[in-house]
Design a protein around this motif. Structure first.
Motif, mmCIF file in Angstrom:
data_model
loop_
_atom_site.group_PDB
_atom_site.id
_atom_site.type_symbol
_atom_site.label_atom_id
_atom_site.label_comp_id
_atom_site.label_asym_id
_atom_site.label_seq_id
_atom_site.Cartn_x
_atom_site.Cartn_y
_atom_site.Cartn_z
ATOM 1 N N ILE A 1 1.120 -1.479 0.422
ATOM 2 C CA ILE A 1 0.022 0.004 -0.290
ATOM 3 C C ILE A 1 0.610 1.066 0.167
ATOM 4 O O ILE A 1 0.666 2.117 -0.763
ATOM 5 N N TYR A 2 1.699 1.340 1.063
ATOM 6 C CA TYR A 2 2.828 2.558 0.901
ATOM 7 C C TYR A 2 3.553 2.592 -0.495
ATOM 8 O O TYR A 2 3.288 3.837 -0.667
ATOM 9 N N ARG A 3 3.810 1.601 -0.818
ATOM 10 C CA ARG A 3 4.591 1.849 -2.546
ATOM 11 C C ARG A 3 3.498 2.005 -3.862
ATOM 12 O O ARG A 3 4.021 2.739 -4.781
ATOM 13 N N GLY A 4 2.962 2.427 -3.339
ATOM 14 C CA GLY A 4 1.285 2.088 -4.349
ATOM 15 C C GLY A 4 0.897 1.450 -5.869
ATOM 16 O O GLY A 4 0.509 0.976 -5.799
ATOM 17 N N ARG A 5 1.586 -0.209 -5.164
ATOM 18 C CA ARG A 5 1.347 -0.889 -5.748
ATOM 19 C C ARG A 5 -0.323 -2.242 -5.715
ATOM 20 O O ARG A 5 -0.855 -2.711 -5.817
ATOM 21 N N ARG A 6 -0.540 -1.430 -4.238
ATOM 22 C CA ARG A 6 -2.136 -1.362 -4.027
ATOM 23 C C ARG A 6 -2.752 -0.461 -3.891
ATOM 24 O O ARG A 6 -2.148 0.467 -2.896
ATOM 25 N N ILE A 7 -3.808 -0.073 -4.519
ATOM 26 C CA ILE A 7 -4.873 1.460 -4.302
ATOM 27 C C ILE A 7 -5.996 1.256 -4.142
ATOM 28 O O ILE A 7 -6.997 2.829 -3.452
ATOM 29 N N ASP A 8 -5.870 0.539 -4.280
ATOM 30 C CA ASP A 8 -7.960 -0.097 -2.863
ATOM 31 C C ASP A 8 -8.102 -1.162 -1.631
ATOM 32 O O ASP A 8 -7.466 -2.319 -2.361
ATOM 33 N N TRP A 9 -9.139 -1.413 -1.433
ATOM 34 C CA TRP A 9 -9.577 -2.096 -0.895
ATOM 35 C C TRP A 9 -10.414 -2.765 -1.142
ATOM 36 O O TRP A 9 -10.704 -2.857 -2.170
ATOM 37 N N SER A 10 -10.679 -3.728 0.038
ATOM 38 C CA SER A 10 -11.655 -4.948 -0.404
ATOM 39 C C SER A 10 -12.801 -4.749 -0.981
ATOM 40 O O SER A 10 -13.565 -5.054 -1.710
ATOM 41 N N ASP A 11 -12.828 -3.581 -0.913
ATOM 42 C CA ASP A 11 -14.836 -2.936 -0.783
ATOM 43 C C ASP A 11 -14.698 -1.854 -1.596
ATOM 44 O O ASP A 11 -15.797 -1.290 -2.057
ATOM 45 N N MET A 28 10.378 7.014 12.905
ATOM 46 C CA MET A 28 11.402 6.728 12.810
ATOM 47 C C MET A 28 11.469 5.323 13.866
ATOM 48 O O MET A 28 12.258 4.827 12.707
ATOM 49 N N ALA A 29 10.638 5.187 14.371
ATOM 50 C CA ALA A 29 10.276 3.670 15.024
ATOM 51 C C ALA A 29 10.442 2.762 13.890
ATOM 52 O O ALA A 29 10.764 1.315 13.687
ATOM 53 N N LEU A 30 9.505 3.536 13.170
ATOM 54 C CA LEU A 30 8.462 2.392 11.870
ATOM 55 C C LEU A 30 9.768 1.824 11.575
ATOM 56 O O LEU A 30 10.289 0.290 10.717
ATOM 57 N N ARG A 31 10.338 2.888 11.003
ATOM 58 C CA ARG A 31 11.805 2.486 9.943
ATOM 59 C C ARG A 31 12.534 1.928 10.459
ATOM 60 O O ARG A 31 12.843 0.664 10.595
ATOM 61 N N GLU A 32 12.898 1.932 11.537
ATOM 62 C CA GLU A 32 13.830 0.712 12.321
ATOM 63 C C GLU A 32 13.572 -0.532 12.810
ATOM 64 O O GLU A 32 14.170 -1.391 13.158
ATOM 65 N N PHE A 33 11.838 -0.755 12.331
ATOM 66 C CA PHE A 33 11.926 -1.911 13.055
ATOM 67 C C PHE A 33 11.512 -3.050 12.276
ATOM 68 O O PHE A 33 12.160 -4.065 12.462
ATOM 69 N N ALA A 34 11.385 -2.853 10.738
ATOM 70 C CA ALA A 34 11.330 -3.424 10.054
ATOM 71 C C ALA A 34 12.147 -2.855 8.550
ATOM 72 O O ALA A 34 11.761 -1.840 7.862
ATOM 73 N N GLU A 36 12.099 -3.178 5.710
ATOM 74 C CA GLU A 36 10.849 -3.524 4.262
ATOM 75 C C GLU A 36 9.442 -2.023 4.516
ATOM 76 O O GLU A 36 9.638 -1.561 3.172
ATOM 77 N N LEU A 37 9.794 -1.925 5.726
ATOM 78 C CA LEU A 37 8.789 -0.912 6.345
ATOM 79 C C LEU A 37 9.706 0.550 5.906
ATOM 80 O O LEU A 37 8.971 1.219 5.185
ATOM 81 N N ALA A 38 10.789 -0.190 6.145
ATOM 82 C CA ALA A 38 11.738 2.017 6.169
ATOM 83 C C ALA A 38 11.578 1.596 3.970
ATOM 84 O O ALA A 38 11.428 3.327 3.845
ATOM 85 N N GLU A 39 11.718 1.256 4.051
ATOM 86 C CA GLU A 39 12.249 1.035 2.037
ATOM 87 C C GLU A 39 10.302 1.819 1.455
ATOM 88 O O GLU A 39 10.529 2.318 0.616
ATOM 89 N N ALA A 40 9.755 1.165 2.032
ATOM 90 C CA ALA A 40 8.457 1.506 1.740
ATOM 91 C C ALA A 40 7.482 2.626 1.794
ATOM 92 O O ALA A 40 7.266 4.025 1.302
ATOM 93 N N LEU A 41 7.795 2.746 3.046
ATOM 94 C CA LEU A 41 7.843 4.438 3.753
ATOM 95 C C LEU A 41 8.851 5.203 2.815
ATOM 96 O O LEU A 41 8.229 6.463 2.830
#
Length: 154
Positions: A1-11, A28-34, A36-41
């Motif tokens: 979703i952050y990368r824009g690969r998915r733009i709609d919810w299932s509804d 910054m905490a999310l970036r340190e957590f993973a 992959e998440l840092a890259e997506a952010l």
């Protein structure tokens, strides 16, 4: 979703991640957590279609009012402001202080209360209150783990 690969919810509603500034403590905490998440952010920060909330309050207001929106926010804020937002489970683990204390809920920030080595006389009663039973109860009611460490070791 952050990368824009998915733009709609299932509804069919549009996915609307609400971002926070890059140097925000929660970001910054999310970036340190993973990684992959840092890259997506990083990708999300370049997207012109995403909104950046500058304050915690603006963030929760947008998430509450915009269809399809989601974001991240400190539990302490959501509890103290009596937010109607729902805190999501992480890998099936409930976001409770007991799960956090048990080491099962991994998304957490640490807060520190700091004072000078030679604090003003007025500062000591406040610090003592924070570490008192009443202060600890207030802290726990706002969704935090109680603090420890007072009085300091000699």
């Amino acid at each position: 979703i952050y990368r824009g690969r998915r733009i709609d919810w299932s509804d069919g509603r549009r996915c609307r991640p609400i971002l926070r500034p890059a140097k925000d403590a929660d970001t910054m905490a999310l970036r340190e957590f993973a990684p992959e998440l840092a890259e997506a952010l990083d990708v999300a920060a370049t997207r012109a279609d995403l909104q950046v909330a500058l304050t915690n309050q603006e963030n929760t207001e947008i998430v509450q009012s915009m269809s399809g929106a989601f974001g991240y926010a400190p539990r302490a804020q959501l509890e103290s402001e009596r937010s109607r937002l729902r805190i999501l489970r992480f890998n099936g683990v409930e976001p409770t202080t007991s799960m956090l204390a048990a080491g099962r809920y991994p998304l957490a920030l640490s807060f520190s209360l700091v004072i000078r080595p030679d604090p003003a006389d007025e500062a000591i009663p406040f610090v003592e209150f924070v570490f008192s039973a009443t202060g600890r109860t207030i802290i726990e009611r706002s969704g935090n783990l109680a603090v420890t460490g007072w009085p300091p070791a000699p």
